[in-house]
Enzyme design. Structure first.
Site, mmCIF file in Angstrom:
data_model
loop_
_atom_site.group_PDB
_atom_site.id
_atom_site.type_symbol
_atom_site.label_atom_id
_atom_site.label_comp_id
_atom_site.label_asym_id
_atom_site.label_seq_id
_atom_site.Cartn_x
_atom_site.Cartn_y
_atom_site.Cartn_z
ATOM 1 N N SER A 1 35.300 -38.611 28.898
ATOM 2 C CA SER A 1 36.633 -38.042 28.629
ATOM 3 C C SER A 1 37.685 -39.142 28.529
ATOM 4 C CB SER A 1 37.016 -37.105 29.776
ATOM 5 O OG SER A 1 37.080 -37.863 30.994
ATOM 6 N N ASP B 1 23.672 -42.594 37.326
ATOM 7 C CA ASP B 1 22.253 -42.226 37.218
ATOM 8 C C ASP B 1 21.491 -43.326 36.481
ATOM 9 O OD1 ASP B 1 23.357 -40.091 34.629
ATOM 10 O OD2 ASP B 1 22.035 -41.800 34.291
ATOM 11 N N HIS C 1 30.255 -48.308 37.385
ATOM 12 C CA HIS C 1 30.641 -47.574 38.598
ATOM 13 C C HIS C 1 29.513 -47.475 39.614
ATOM 14 C CE1 HIS C 1 33.854 -45.598 35.877
ATOM 15 N NE2 HIS C 1 34.260 -46.752 36.340
ATOM 16 N N TYR D 1 26.610 -37.695 48.186
ATOM 17 C CA TYR D 1 25.796 -38.564 47.310
ATOM 18 C C TYR D 1 24.301 -38.333 47.506
ATOM 19 C CZ TYR D 1 30.014 -40.698 45.603
ATOM 20 O OH TYR D 1 31.229 -40.862 44.979
ATOM 21 N N ASN E 1 28.072 -44.033 34.185
ATOM 22 C CA ASN E 1 27.176 -43.184 34.965
ATOM 23 C C ASN E 1 26.496 -43.960 36.089
ATOM 24 O OD1 ASN E 1 27.937 -41.163 33.292
ATOM 25 N ND2 ASN E 1 26.083 -41.227 32.041
ATOM 26 N N GLY F 1 30.121 -39.068 25.384
ATOM 27 C CA GLY F 1 30.130 -38.283 26.615
ATOM 28 C C GLY F 1 31.067 -38.768 27.695
HETATM 29 N N1 LIG Z 1 25.760 -38.810 35.385
HETATM 30 C C1 LIG Z 1 26.535 -39.508 36.214
HETATM 31 O O1 LIG Z 1 26.190 -40.564 36.710
HETATM 32 C C2 LIG Z 1 27.931 -38.971 36.461
HETATM 33 C C3 LIG Z 1 28.173 -37.604 36.498
HETATM 34 C C4 LIG Z 1 29.488 -37.185 36.738
HETATM 35 C C5 LIG Z 1 30.498 -38.097 36.909
HETATM 36 N N2 LIG Z 1 30.180 -39.432 36.887
HETATM 37 C C6 LIG Z 1 31.277 -40.365 37.141
HETATM 38 O O2 LIG Z 1 32.478 -39.728 36.787
HETATM 39 C C7 LIG Z 1 33.355 -40.484 36.053
HETATM 40 C C8 LIG Z 1 33.835 -39.514 35.046
HETATM 41 O O3 LIG Z 1 34.173 -39.913 33.869
HETATM 42 P P1 LIG Z 1 33.386 -39.440 32.583
HETATM 43 O O4 LIG Z 1 34.306 -39.648 31.454
HETATM 44 O O5 LIG Z 1 32.066 -40.092 32.593
HETATM 45 O O6 LIG Z 1 33.116 -37.882 32.838
HETATM 46 P P2 LIG Z 1 34.050 -36.617 32.599
HETATM 47 O O7 LIG Z 1 33.462 -35.502 33.346
HETATM 48 O O8 LIG Z 1 35.463 -36.980 32.819
HETATM 49 O O9 LIG Z 1 33.899 -36.360 31.014
HETATM 50 C C9 LIG Z 1 32.672 -35.931 30.492
HETATM 51 C C10 LIG Z 1 32.833 -35.841 28.985
HETATM 52 O O10 LIG Z 1 31.578 -35.454 28.458
HETATM 53 C C11 LIG Z 1 31.766 -34.439 27.501
HETATM 54 N N3 LIG Z 1 30.539 -33.652 27.414
HETATM 55 C C12 LIG Z 1 30.184 -32.546 28.097
HETATM 56 N N4 LIG Z 1 28.957 -32.127 27.721
HETATM 57 C C13 LIG Z 1 28.522 -33.013 26.775
HETATM 58 C C14 LIG Z 1 27.341 -33.146 25.998
HETATM 59 N N5 LIG Z 1 26.332 -32.271 26.105
HETATM 60 N N6 LIG Z 1 27.246 -34.166 25.131
HETATM 61 C C15 LIG Z 1 28.270 -35.067 24.991
HETATM 62 N N7 LIG Z 1 29.412 -35.031 25.718
HETATM 63 C C16 LIG Z 1 29.535 -33.993 26.586
HETATM 64 C C17 LIG Z 1 33.000 -33.675 27.967
HETATM 65 O O11 LIG Z 1 33.626 -33.026 26.878
HETATM 66 C C18 LIG Z 1 33.858 -34.790 28.542
HETATM 67 O O12 LIG Z 1 34.695 -35.358 27.548
HETATM 68 C C19 LIG Z 1 32.551 -41.607 35.591
HETATM 69 O O13 LIG Z 1 33.250 -42.673 35.924
HETATM 70 C C20 LIG Z 1 31.253 -41.596 36.354
HETATM 71 O O14 LIG Z 1 31.152 -42.620 37.266
HETATM 72 C C21 LIG Z 1 28.943 -39.873 36.670
#
Ligand SMILES: NC(=O)c1ccc[n+]([C@@H]2O[C@H](COP(=O)([O-])OP(=O)(O)OC[C@H]3O[C@@H](n4cnc5c(N)ncnc54)[C@H](O)[C@@H]3O)[C@@H](O)[C@H]2O)c1
Length: 231
Positions: free
Chosen positions: A177, A89, A104, A53, A87, A175
């Site tokens: 899945s 962030d 989360h 982290y 997210n 954004g």
């Molecule tokens: N930024 C962050 O804070 C962060 C980053 C990674 C994971 N997470 C955590 O992971 C868990 C994962 O679940 P999730 O569904 O958020 O992530 P995930 O990785 O499961 O899914 C990401 C989704 O975003 C799509 N994607 C990729 N590039 C994109 C773009 N440019 N524009 C729009 N969509 C795009 C993908 O096709 C996918 O469906 C979350 O619960 C979260 O807490 C958070």
């Protein structure tokens, strides 16, 4: 003003330079969930979890919101907007969104690993030096941990999120899945008259019970399409 709710996931921050979980090259290709994102991982090797982290926090502090974050903030001029994000962030807030609910957790905050307070009455500490290190403790002397909801842990903000989605006239899913539960169930708390849109460049499984307008584009392009559809 109509109630517009945004349910966002890692994909909305991808174009800012923050890896998603599941995309190629995603976080999970480098780390095993069991090693870094579960309470068991913390018990087994908390320093590995802190390192993971700390690396992710450094990434968040180095990047900026992208046009999709700004477009979402802009919607507040015409709609009563709530952002429910998976997210950890702070890019929605940095782009100017006022009502952001983190399901989360938030990577810029730390909390005590004291089992007596965990998930009940948690105090949050800003991670001033960007790092949480071994020996950083709460006022009761317990090791500090990231304020992140790990797999298998309760999601304290879930019931508030369900309420917010229940009042939505428009629901924008962007954004995510929709693989992480219970967050992925939130779509089903929308009222029958709610208009649902989903922005994602890849296929996302949504039940056929729901009438969802799919915008198969990246977040930045998709937000432009979405704004035009709203007009
Ligand atoms: N930024 C962050 O804070 C962060 C980053 C990674 C994971 N997470 C955590 O992971 C868990 C994962 O679940 P999730 O569904 O958020 O992530 P995930 O990785 O499961 O899914 C990401 C989704 O975003 C799509 N994607 C990729 N590039 C994109 C773009 N440019 N524009 C729009 N969509 C795009 C993908 O096709 C996918 O469906 C979350 O619960 C979260 O807490 C958070």
């Amino acid at each position: 003003m109509e109630n517009l709710v945004v349910l966002s996931g890692a994909g909305v921050s991808a174009e800012s330079g923050i890896s998603t979980f599941r995309d190629s090259g995603g976080l999970w290709e480098q780390y095993r969930i069991e090693e870094v994102a579960t309470p068991e991982a913390w018990e087994a090797n908390f320093e590995l979890v802190l390192d993971f982290y700390n690396m992710r926090r450094k990434n968040v502090l180095e990047v900026q919101p992208n046009q999709a974050h700004y477009e979402i903030a802009e919607l507040e001029k015409e709609y009563n907007v709530h952002v429910i994000t998976q997210n950890i962030d702070d890019l929605h807030e940095r782009a100017g969104s006022k009502n952001v609910l983190h399901l989360h957790g938030e990577i810029l905050l730390a909390k005590s690993s004291n089992p007596a307070t965990l998930h009940v009455n948690e105090d949050y500490y800003p991670v001033d030096k960007g790092l949480i290190e071994k020996g950083d403790t709460c006022s009761n002397g317990f090791q500090l941990r990231p304020h992140v909801v790990w797999f298998g842990e309760p999601v304290p903000n879930l019931s508030i999120a369900e309420e917010i989605v229940g009042k939505a006239d428009i629901l924008l899913v962007i954004g995510t899945s929709l693989n992480v539960y219970p967050a992925a169930n939130l779509l089903y708390f929308s009222k029958p008259s709610c208009k649902i849109y989903l922005i994602d460049p890849n296929q996302v499984n949504v039940s056929h019970d729901l009438d969802v307008k799919i915008i198969r584009e990246k977040a930045t392009d998709g937000m432009k399409t979405f704004r035009n559809l709203l007009k």
